[in-house]
Design an enzyme around this catalytic site. Structure first.
Site, PDB file in Angstrom:
ATOM      1  N   ARG A   1       0.654  -1.359  -0.017  1.00  0.00           N
ATOM      2  CA  ARG A   1      -0.038  -0.051  -0.052  1.00  0.00           C
ATOM      3  C   ARG A   1       0.893   1.383  -0.005  1.00  0.00           C
ATOM      4  O   ARG A   1       0.611   2.106   0.797  1.00  0.00           O
ATOM      5  CB  ARG A   1      -0.768   0.170   1.324  1.00  0.00           C
ATOM      6  CG  ARG A   1      -1.871  -1.187   1.269  1.00  0.00           C
ATOM      7  CD  ARG A   1      -2.823  -1.112  -0.011  1.00  0.00           C
ATOM      8  NE  ARG A   1      -3.909  -2.135   0.263  1.00  0.00           N
ATOM      9  CZ  ARG A   1      -3.818  -3.416  -0.097  1.00  0.00           C
ATOM     10  NH1 ARG A   1      -2.665  -3.568  -0.969  1.00  0.00           N
ATOM     11  NH2 ARG A   1      -4.500  -4.256  -0.130  1.00  0.00           N
TER      12      ARG A   1
ATOM     13  N   SER B   1     -10.799  -0.822   3.581  1.00  0.00           N
ATOM     14  CA  SER B   1     -10.079  -0.800   4.604  1.00  0.00           C
ATOM     15  C   SER B   1      -9.514   0.616   5.251  1.00  0.00           C
ATOM     16  O   SER B   1      -8.978   1.211   4.486  1.00  0.00           O
ATOM     17  CB  SER B   1      -8.863  -1.678   4.585  1.00  0.00           C
ATOM     18  OG  SER B   1      -9.186  -2.850   3.620  1.00  0.00           O
TER      19      SER B   1
ATOM     20  N   GLU C   1      -5.070   3.951   6.176  1.00  0.00           N
ATOM     21  CA  GLU C   1      -4.651   3.567   4.826  1.00  0.00           C
ATOM     22  C   GLU C   1      -5.272   4.840   3.910  1.00  0.00           C
ATOM     23  O   GLU C   1      -4.302   5.230   3.243  1.00  0.00           O
ATOM     24  CB  GLU C   1      -5.506   2.284   4.416  1.00  0.00           C
ATOM     25  CG  GLU C   1      -4.852   1.787   3.054  1.00  0.00           C
ATOM     26  CD  GLU C   1      -5.615   0.514   2.560  1.00  0.00           C
ATOM     27  OE1 GLU C   1      -5.511  -0.582   3.223  1.00  0.00           O
ATOM     28  OE2 GLU C   1      -6.427   0.734   1.386  1.00  0.00           O
TER      29      GLU C   1
HETATM   30  C1  LIG Z   1     -15.476  -0.283  -0.918  1.00  0.00           C
HETATM   31  C2  LIG Z   1     -13.900  -0.113  -1.013  1.00  0.00           C
HETATM   32  C3  LIG Z   1     -12.894  -1.251  -1.251  1.00  0.00           C
HETATM   33  C4  LIG Z   1     -11.697  -0.785  -1.370  1.00  0.00           C
HETATM   34  N1  LIG Z   1     -10.893  -2.104  -1.539  1.00  0.00           N
HETATM   35  C5  LIG Z   1      -9.526  -1.969  -1.846  1.00  0.00           C
HETATM   36  C6  LIG Z   1      -8.730  -2.945  -2.140  1.00  0.00           C
HETATM   37  O1  LIG Z   1      -8.939  -4.046  -2.273  1.00  0.00           O
HETATM   38  N2  LIG Z   1      -7.220  -2.815  -2.355  1.00  0.00           N
HETATM   39  C7  LIG Z   1      -6.916  -1.459  -2.466  1.00  0.00           C
HETATM   40  O2  LIG Z   1      -5.395  -1.361  -2.462  1.00  0.00           O
HETATM   41  N3  LIG Z   1      -7.688  -0.470  -2.198  1.00  0.00           N
HETATM   42  C8  LIG Z   1      -8.695  -0.519  -1.854  1.00  0.00           C
HETATM   43  N4  LIG Z   1      -9.716   0.546  -1.649  1.00  0.00           N
HETATM   44  C9  LIG Z   1      -8.936   1.982  -1.621  1.00  0.00           C
HETATM   45  C10 LIG Z   1      -9.074   2.660  -2.932  1.00  0.00           C
HETATM   46  O3  LIG Z   1     -10.132   2.148  -3.725  1.00  0.00           O
HETATM   47  C11 LIG Z   1      -8.067   2.740  -3.682  1.00  0.00           C
HETATM   48  O4  LIG Z   1      -6.814   3.288  -2.863  1.00  0.00           O
HETATM   49  C12 LIG Z   1      -7.988   3.555  -5.057  1.00  0.00           C
HETATM   50  O5  LIG Z   1      -6.783   3.382  -6.013  1.00  0.00           O
HETATM   51  C13 LIG Z   1      -8.164   5.015  -4.649  1.00  0.00           C
HETATM   52  O6  LIG Z   1      -8.428   5.665  -6.023  1.00  0.00           O
HETATM   53  P1  LIG Z   1      -9.284   6.999  -5.962  1.00  0.00           P
HETATM   54  O7  LIG Z   1      -9.281   7.383  -7.464  1.00  0.00           O
HETATM   55  O8  LIG Z   1     -10.527   7.096  -5.393  1.00  0.00           O
HETATM   56  O9  LIG Z   1      -8.346   7.998  -5.284  1.00  0.00           O
HETATM   57  P2  LIG Z   1      -8.316   9.176  -4.449  1.00  0.00           P
HETATM   58  O10 LIG Z   1      -9.209   8.807  -3.047  1.00  0.00           O
HETATM   59  O11 LIG Z   1      -9.023  10.575  -5.256  1.00  0.00           O
HETATM   60  O12 LIG Z   1      -7.160   9.663  -4.072  1.00  0.00           O
HETATM   61  C14 LIG Z   1      -6.128   8.925  -3.183  1.00  0.00           C
HETATM   62  C15 LIG Z   1      -4.655   9.548  -3.083  1.00  0.00           C
HETATM   63  O13 LIG Z   1      -3.999   9.299  -4.485  1.00  0.00           O
HETATM   64  C16 LIG Z   1      -3.674  10.770  -5.013  1.00  0.00           C
HETATM   65  N5  LIG Z   1      -4.192  10.666  -6.317  1.00  0.00           N
HETATM   66  C17 LIG Z   1      -5.531  10.441  -6.968  1.00  0.00           C
HETATM   67  N6  LIG Z   1      -5.257  10.455  -8.434  1.00  0.00           N
HETATM   68  C18 LIG Z   1      -3.943  10.779  -8.679  1.00  0.00           C
HETATM   69  C19 LIG Z   1      -3.390  11.099 -10.020  1.00  0.00           C
HETATM   70  N7  LIG Z   1      -3.911  11.072 -11.149  1.00  0.00           N
HETATM   71  N8  LIG Z   1      -1.933  11.416  -9.807  1.00  0.00           N
HETATM   72  C20 LIG Z   1      -1.169  11.559  -8.413  1.00  0.00           C
HETATM   73  N9  LIG Z   1      -2.206  11.396  -7.557  1.00  0.00           N
HETATM   74  C21 LIG Z   1      -3.032  11.149  -7.549  1.00  0.00           C
HETATM   75  C22 LIG Z   1      -4.601  11.550  -4.257  1.00  0.00           C
HETATM   76  O14 LIG Z   1      -3.881  12.870  -4.161  1.00  0.00           O
HETATM   77  C23 LIG Z   1      -4.582  11.009  -2.877  1.00  0.00           C
HETATM   78  O15 LIG Z   1      -3.420  11.072  -2.216  1.00  0.00           O
HETATM   79  C24 LIG Z   1     -11.238   0.516  -1.450  1.00  0.00           C
HETATM   80  C25 LIG Z   1     -11.918   1.426  -1.352  1.00  0.00           C
HETATM   81  C26 LIG Z   1     -13.243   1.231  -1.071  1.00  0.00           C
HETATM   82  C27 LIG Z   1     -14.223   2.487  -0.713  1.00  0.00           C
END
Ligand SMILES: Cc1cc2nc3c(=O)[nH]c(=O)nc-3n(C[C@H](O)[C@H](O)[C@H](O)COP(=O)(O)OP(=O)(O)OC[C@H]3O[C@@H](n4cnc5c(N)ncnc54)[C@H](O)[C@@H]3O)c2cc1C
Length: 354
Positions: free
Chosen positions: A176, A254, A350
């Protein structure tokens, strides 16, 4: 005046002011962005960097908002990444190379790749968020991590506007974790926007099946050699049964990382708590199940205001309706203290708290 300088002469405006962020974070927490710029192509990042005012202001990069906890209205200019595009870049004898825009929904990429006949991402089905955020915390699930399939990442520096292609080898991937999440020496957290990501899907395809819940599915169905499509369907079923749908109950997945300890530390903890769920890692360390520890401290179903610990899975914090970021953080801190008090382990969050 701000709008005219950043918005392109043709097409929809990029800059919006006073934007409600509640629909843009899966926890459904309230916050308002003073300024939000939609990034629809790499050139939009350079427009922001070159802008006389926006260029100098601090920025926050927003994907699908599924890994953030908004505790206040952000002071930063929010860059909402919406870059589209999915394509097969190259078919080599040993791999398919596919490419996706950073704004594509992660699950859409996984589904598309399976449907097109480029297997390899099926274990990561149904993870919310965007393609661009996936390398940030090296998303992982069911025995596979993004780093196992990443070829390279296109980034643009938020100070210089310079573009670069980063191969997987320089992304410092960990559990992570990646260079995009790190703030120390050489860390790129908040400094670079990921605009495009390429994946290397090895040929011939090999299923990743070592995970207990997948083995259970194989035993139940009698399918001993599942296709990528079958694994994709199983993963979707398993996840739907286990995790709350953010469309119905706000959450960020998580909430805590599973702590990794030495064998000696683990032996000590097992001495006191023989039931602790733990997984030996290839490097000799032991991963402890944070959800088990939180449950053992009696947190399942407990709440602070409208922020609660999910009844079915103690690792997930949920929004019971109109929760505020401060309530989520207070609940998280209380959990961290009680787990530390009982197990001597500091749980790390996380999602990004902001
Ligand atoms: C129901 C649920 C289940 C999940 N299951 C998992 C799982 O199984 N495994 C797992 O690893 N994660 C899981 N996650 C966490 C999450 O989905 C991931 O971390 C996902 O990659 C976040 O993507 P996002 O676009 O929503 O990022 P955001 O929440 O919008 O951003 C997260 C971080 O990334 C940065 N960021 C976003 N986009 C960019 C970009 N283009 N360039 C640079 N930085 C950027 C942001 O500034 C922030 O720091 C889960 C979340 C939920 C709600």
């Amino acid at each position: 005046m701000l709008e005219y300088a950043v918005n392109p002469p043709n097409g929809p405006p990029l800059l919006e002011q006073g934007v409600n962020l509640k629909p843009y974070n899966t926890f459904g927490l309230p916050a308002v962005a003073q300024r939000l710029v939609r990034i629809r192509e790499a050139a939009d990042v350079r427009r922001v960097v070159d802008h006389p005012l926006l260029g100098r202001l601090p920025k926050f990069i927003l994907g699908g908002g599924s890994n953030i906890v908004l505790t206040k209205d952000p002071d930063e200019v929010v860059l909402k990444v919406e870059i589209p595009g999915l394509r097969l870049l190259e078919e080599r004898p040993d791999a398919w190379i596919i490419e996706a825009g950073a704004g594509v929904a992660w699950h859409e990429l996984v589904q598309w790749s399976i449907e097109q006949g480029y297997p390899g991402l099926e274990n990561l089905a149904l993870i919310p968020g965007t393609v661009g955020a996936a390398p940030v915390q090296n998303i992982g699930a069911y025995g596979l991590e993004l780093k196992d399939r990443l070829e390279s990442v296109d980034v643009i520096d938020l100070v210089t506007g310079r573009a670069a292609v980063l191969p997987a080898s320089v992304c410092r991937f960990g559990y992570r974790d990646s260079v995009f999440k790190q703030t120390g020496f050489g860390g790129l957290a908040g400094k670079s926007v990921i605009t495009r990501v390429r994946f290397r899907l090895p040929k011939p395809w090999q299923p990743v099946l070592g995970y207990l819940e997948l083995e259970r599915k194989m035993a139940e169905t009698g399918i001993s050699a599942p296709s990528a499509r079958q694994i994709f369907d199983w993963i979707c079923e398993i996840r739907r049964a286990k995790l709350p749908d953010p469309g119905k109950i706000g959450n960020a997945g998580s909430f805590f990382k599973n702590p990794v300890v030495s064998e000696e530390q683990c032996r000590d903890i097992i001495g006191r708590d023989p039931g602790i769920v733990h997984y030996p890692m290839p490097d000799g360390t032991i991963k402890l199940a944070a959800g088990w520890m939180i449950d053992a401290c009696g947190w399942k179903g407990k709440a602070v205001g409208n922020a609660a610990v999910y009844e079915k899975q103690a690792l997930v914090l949920v929004n019971r309706g109109d929760a505020r970021g401060a309530e989520v953080v207070t609940l998280a801190r209380a959990i961290q203290e009680s787990v530390y008090g009982r197990f001597g382990i500091r749980l790390e969050t996380e999602p990004v708290l902001m």
